[in-house]
Design a protein around this motif. Structure first.
Motif, PDB file in Angstrom:
ATOM      1  N   MET A   1     -23.689 -13.799  -1.092  1.00 23.28           N
ATOM      2  CA  MET A   1     -22.799 -12.827  -1.683  1.00 23.28           C
ATOM      3  C   MET A   1     -21.345 -13.297  -1.629  1.00 23.28           C
ATOM      4  SD  MET A   1     -24.845 -10.351  -2.595  1.00 23.28           S
ATOM      5  CE  MET A   1     -23.879  -8.893  -2.767  1.00 23.28           C
ATOM      6  N   ALA A   2     -21.057 -14.291  -0.821  1.00 18.92           N
ATOM      7  CA  ALA A   2     -19.677 -14.732  -0.644  1.00 18.92           C
ATOM      8  C   ALA A   2     -19.089 -15.338  -1.913  1.00 18.92           C
ATOM      9  CB  ALA A   2     -19.597 -15.729   0.495  1.00 18.92           C
ATOM     10  N   LYS A   3     -19.914 -15.879  -2.815  1.00 15.02           N
ATOM     11  CA  LYS A   3     -19.381 -16.527  -4.005  1.00 15.02           C
ATOM     12  C   LYS A   3     -19.135 -15.571  -5.165  1.00 15.02           C
ATOM     13  CE  LYS A   3     -23.715 -17.802  -6.186  1.00 15.02           C
ATOM     14  NZ  LYS A   3     -24.448 -18.840  -6.852  1.00 15.02           N
ATOM     15  N   LEU A   4     -19.472 -14.303  -5.000  1.00 13.81           N
ATOM     16  CA  LEU A   4     -19.268 -13.322  -6.060  1.00 13.81           C
ATOM     17  C   LEU A   4     -17.785 -13.062  -6.285  1.00 13.81           C
ATOM     18  CD1 LEU A   4     -22.044 -10.757  -5.174  1.00 13.81           C
ATOM     19  CD2 LEU A   4     -21.923 -12.132  -7.230  1.00 13.81           C
ATOM     20  N   PRO A   5     -17.387 -12.855  -7.541  1.00 14.45           N
ATOM     21  CA  PRO A   5     -15.992 -12.502  -7.802  1.00 14.45           C
ATOM     22  C   PRO A   5     -15.623 -11.193  -7.101  1.00 14.45           C
ATOM     23  CG  PRO A   5     -17.109 -13.126  -9.842  1.00 14.45           C
ATOM     24  CD  PRO A   5     -18.161 -13.017  -8.770  1.00 14.45           C
ATOM     25  N   ALA A   6     -14.357 -11.070  -6.751  1.00 12.17           N
ATOM     26  CA  ALA A   6     -13.868  -9.870  -6.079  1.00 12.17           C
ATOM     27  C   ALA A   6     -13.980  -8.661  -7.000  1.00 12.17           C
ATOM     28  CB  ALA A   6     -12.426 -10.065  -5.653  1.00 12.17           C
ATOM     29  N   LEU A   7     -14.172  -7.505  -6.413  1.00 12.89           N
ATOM     30  CA  LEU A   7     -14.280  -6.268  -7.153  1.00 12.89           C
ATOM     31  C   LEU A   7     -13.036  -6.056  -8.009  1.00 12.89           C
ATOM     32  CD1 LEU A   7     -16.388  -3.998  -7.309  1.00 12.89           C
ATOM     33  CD2 LEU A   7     -15.079  -2.774  -5.585  1.00 12.89           C
ATOM     34  N   GLY A   8     -13.220  -5.861  -9.296  1.00  8.09           N
ATOM     35  CA  GLY A   8     -12.123  -5.658 -10.236  1.00  8.09           C
ATOM     36  C   GLY A   8     -11.576  -6.914 -10.874  1.00  8.09           C
ATOM     37  N   SER A   9     -12.008  -8.077 -10.415  1.00  7.81           N
ATOM     38  CA  SER A   9     -11.409  -9.330 -10.898  1.00  7.81           C
ATOM     39  C   SER A   9     -11.890  -9.766 -12.276  1.00  7.81           C
ATOM     40  CB  SER A   9     -11.651 -10.456  -9.890  1.00  7.81           C
ATOM     41  OG  SER A   9     -13.032 -10.768  -9.816  1.00  7.81           O
ATOM     42  N   THR A  10     -12.977  -9.209 -12.778  1.00 14.34           N
ATOM     43  CA  THR A  10     -13.481  -9.622 -14.092  1.00 14.34           C
ATOM     44  C   THR A  10     -13.271  -8.547 -15.152  1.00 14.34           C
ATOM     45  OG1 THR A  10     -15.734  -8.785 -13.752  1.00 14.34           O
ATOM     46  CG2 THR A  10     -15.265 -11.034 -12.990  1.00 14.34           C
ATOM     47  N   SER A  11     -12.469  -7.525 -14.844  1.00 17.59           N
ATOM     48  CA  SER A  11     -12.316  -6.392 -15.752  1.00 17.59           C
ATOM     49  C   SER A  11     -11.736  -6.767 -17.113  1.00 17.59           C
ATOM     50  CB  SER A  11     -11.483  -5.288 -15.109  1.00 17.59           C
ATOM     51  OG  SER A  11     -10.185  -5.748 -14.828  1.00 17.59           O
ATOM     52  N   GLU A  12     -10.990  -7.841 -17.183  1.00 12.59           N
ATOM     53  CA  GLU A  12     -10.391  -8.272 -18.452  1.00 12.59           C
ATOM     54  C   GLU A  12     -11.260  -9.277 -19.203  1.00 12.59           C
ATOM     55  OE1 GLU A  12      -7.585  -6.872 -19.674  1.00 12.59           O
ATOM     56  OE2 GLU A  12      -7.664  -5.561 -17.912  1.00 12.59           O
ATOM     57  N   ILE A  13     -12.375  -9.657 -18.620  1.00 10.18           N
ATOM     58  CA  ILE A  13     -13.265 -10.628 -19.267  1.00 10.18           C
ATOM     59  C   ILE A  13     -14.240  -9.882 -20.165  1.00 10.18           C
ATOM     60  CG2 ILE A  13     -15.035 -12.390 -18.867  1.00 10.18           C
ATOM     61  CD1 ILE A  13     -13.638 -12.977 -16.189  1.00 10.18           C
ATOM     62  N   ILE A  17     -19.854 -12.843 -16.168  1.00 14.36           N
ATOM     63  CA  ILE A  17     -21.086 -13.494 -15.720  1.00 14.36           C
ATOM     64  C   ILE A  17     -21.774 -12.647 -14.660  1.00 14.36           C
ATOM     65  CG2 ILE A  17     -22.056 -15.564 -14.624  1.00 14.36           C
ATOM     66  CD1 ILE A  17     -20.879 -16.057 -17.421  1.00 14.36           C
ATOM     67  N   VAL A  18     -23.039 -12.383 -14.871  1.00 18.05           N
ATOM     68  CA  VAL A  18     -23.868 -11.744 -13.855  1.00 18.05           C
ATOM     69  C   VAL A  18     -24.241 -12.840 -12.872  1.00 18.05           C
ATOM     70  CG1 VAL A  18     -26.058 -10.607 -13.387  1.00 18.05           C
ATOM     71  CG2 VAL A  18     -24.778 -10.022 -15.445  1.00 18.05           C
ATOM     72  N   GLN A  19     -23.963 -12.600 -11.592  1.00 16.77           N
ATOM     73  CA  GLN A  19     -24.173 -13.617 -10.573  1.00 16.77           C
ATOM     74  C   GLN A  19     -25.494 -13.462  -9.825  1.00 16.77           C
ATOM     75  OE1 GLN A  19     -22.031 -16.140 -10.140  1.00 16.77           O
ATOM     76  NE2 GLN A  19     -20.578 -15.371 -11.624  1.00 16.77           N
ATOM     77  N   GLU A  35     -19.619  -8.274  -9.641  1.00 20.92           N
ATOM     78  CA  GLU A  35     -18.533  -8.361  -8.664  1.00 20.92           C
ATOM     79  C   GLU A  35     -18.987  -7.734  -7.346  1.00 20.92           C
ATOM     80  OE1 GLU A  35     -15.006  -7.489 -11.951  1.00 20.92           O
ATOM     81  OE2 GLU A  35     -15.480  -5.972 -10.458  1.00 20.92           O
ATOM     82  N   TYR A  36     -18.268  -8.076  -6.274  1.00 24.26           N
ATOM     83  CA  TYR A  36     -18.635  -7.531  -4.975  1.00 24.26           C
ATOM     84  C   TYR A  36     -17.442  -7.559  -4.038  1.00 24.26           C
ATOM     85  CZ  TYR A  36     -21.119  -7.032  -0.533  1.00 24.26           C
ATOM     86  OH  TYR A  36     -21.549  -6.615   0.698  1.00 24.26           O
ATOM     87  N   ASP A  37     -17.297  -6.510  -3.230  1.00 26.21           N
ATOM     88  CA  ASP A  37     -16.275  -6.456  -2.190  1.00 26.21           C
ATOM     89  C   ASP A  37     -16.972  -6.478  -0.837  1.00 26.21           C
ATOM     90  OD1 ASP A  37     -13.995  -6.106  -0.651  1.00 26.21           O
ATOM     91  OD2 ASP A  37     -14.003  -3.929  -0.908  1.00 26.21           O
ATOM     92  N   PRO A  38     -16.891  -7.577  -0.103  1.00 27.06           N
ATOM     93  CA  PRO A  38     -17.608  -7.688   1.167  1.00 27.06           C
ATOM     94  C   PRO A  38     -17.106  -6.728   2.252  1.00 27.06           C
ATOM     95  CG  PRO A  38     -16.225  -9.609   0.826  1.00 27.06           C
ATOM     96  CD  PRO A  38     -16.161  -8.801  -0.435  1.00 27.06           C
ATOM     97  N   GLU A  39     -15.867  -6.269   2.165  1.00 27.56           N
ATOM     98  CA  GLU A  39     -15.348  -5.344   3.176  1.00 27.56           C
ATOM     99  C   GLU A  39     -15.956  -3.949   3.027  1.00 27.56           C
ATOM    100  OE1 GLU A  39     -11.153  -5.326   3.806  1.00 27.56           O
ATOM    101  OE2 GLU A  39     -11.032  -7.501   3.587  1.00 27.56           O
ATOM    102  N   ILE A  42     -19.263  -2.727  -1.634  1.00 30.89           N
ATOM    103  CA  ILE A  42     -19.424  -2.146  -2.966  1.00 30.89           C
ATOM    104  C   ILE A  42     -19.601  -3.260  -3.974  1.00 30.89           C
ATOM    105  CG2 ILE A  42     -18.315  -0.828  -4.807  1.00 30.89           C
ATOM    106  CD1 ILE A  42     -16.873   0.774  -2.655  1.00 30.89           C
ATOM    107  N   GLY A  43     -20.627  -3.118  -4.804  1.00 30.17           N
ATOM    108  CA  GLY A  43     -20.871  -4.045  -5.895  1.00 30.17           C
ATOM    109  C   GLY A  43     -20.596  -3.355  -7.222  1.00 30.17           C
ATOM    110  N   TYR A  44     -20.417  -4.149  -8.248  1.00 28.24           N
ATOM    111  CA  TYR A  44     -20.233  -3.636  -9.598  1.00 28.24           C
ATOM    112  C   TYR A  44     -21.103  -4.467 -10.530  1.00 28.24           C
ATOM    113  CZ  TYR A  44     -18.397  -2.856 -14.233  1.00 28.24           C
ATOM    114  OH  TYR A  44     -18.307  -2.573 -15.579  1.00 28.24           O
ATOM    115  N   GLY A  45     -21.736  -3.795 -11.460  1.00 26.87           N
ATOM    116  CA  GLY A  45     -22.527  -4.513 -12.439  1.00 26.87           C
ATOM    117  C   GLY A  45     -23.302  -3.569 -13.333  1.00 26.87           C
TER     118      GLY A  45
END
Length: 91
Positions: A1-13, A17-19, A35-39, A42-45
């Protein structure tokens, strides 16, 4: 899960990419994680269950889900990252 983009970082794309793909082997639910926030865990997809929709979900809650036979959600280890548009066409 560490390589997933940060939550909110792909909103303009336009076609992010589904990871990761999670699914219930004994029901019809699937989570395609973008996307995923490890803290906050929460995931998004794209979620396909009763309906198909984009949204956020708590990893802790997904891990507790069981299908009709009591099987837990699994990660599809054969899934290769791909644009969400390709996933939507197959769902």
């Amino acid at each position: 899960m560490a390589k997933l983009p940060a939550l909110g970082s792909t909103s303009e794309i336009r076609d992010p990419i589904v990871q990761v793909k999670w699914f219930t082997p004994d029901s019809n639910w699937t989570w395609w994680v973008i996307e995923y926030d490890p803290e906050s865990h929460i995931g998004y997809g794209l979620v396909h269950g009763l309906e198909q929709e984009f949204g956020t979900f708590y990893l802790d809650e997904v891990e507790e889900i069981r299908g009709s036979l009591g099987l837990p959600v699994e990660r599809d280890l054969q899934f290769d990252p791909q644009p969400v548009s390709q996933v939507m066409n197959r769902a």
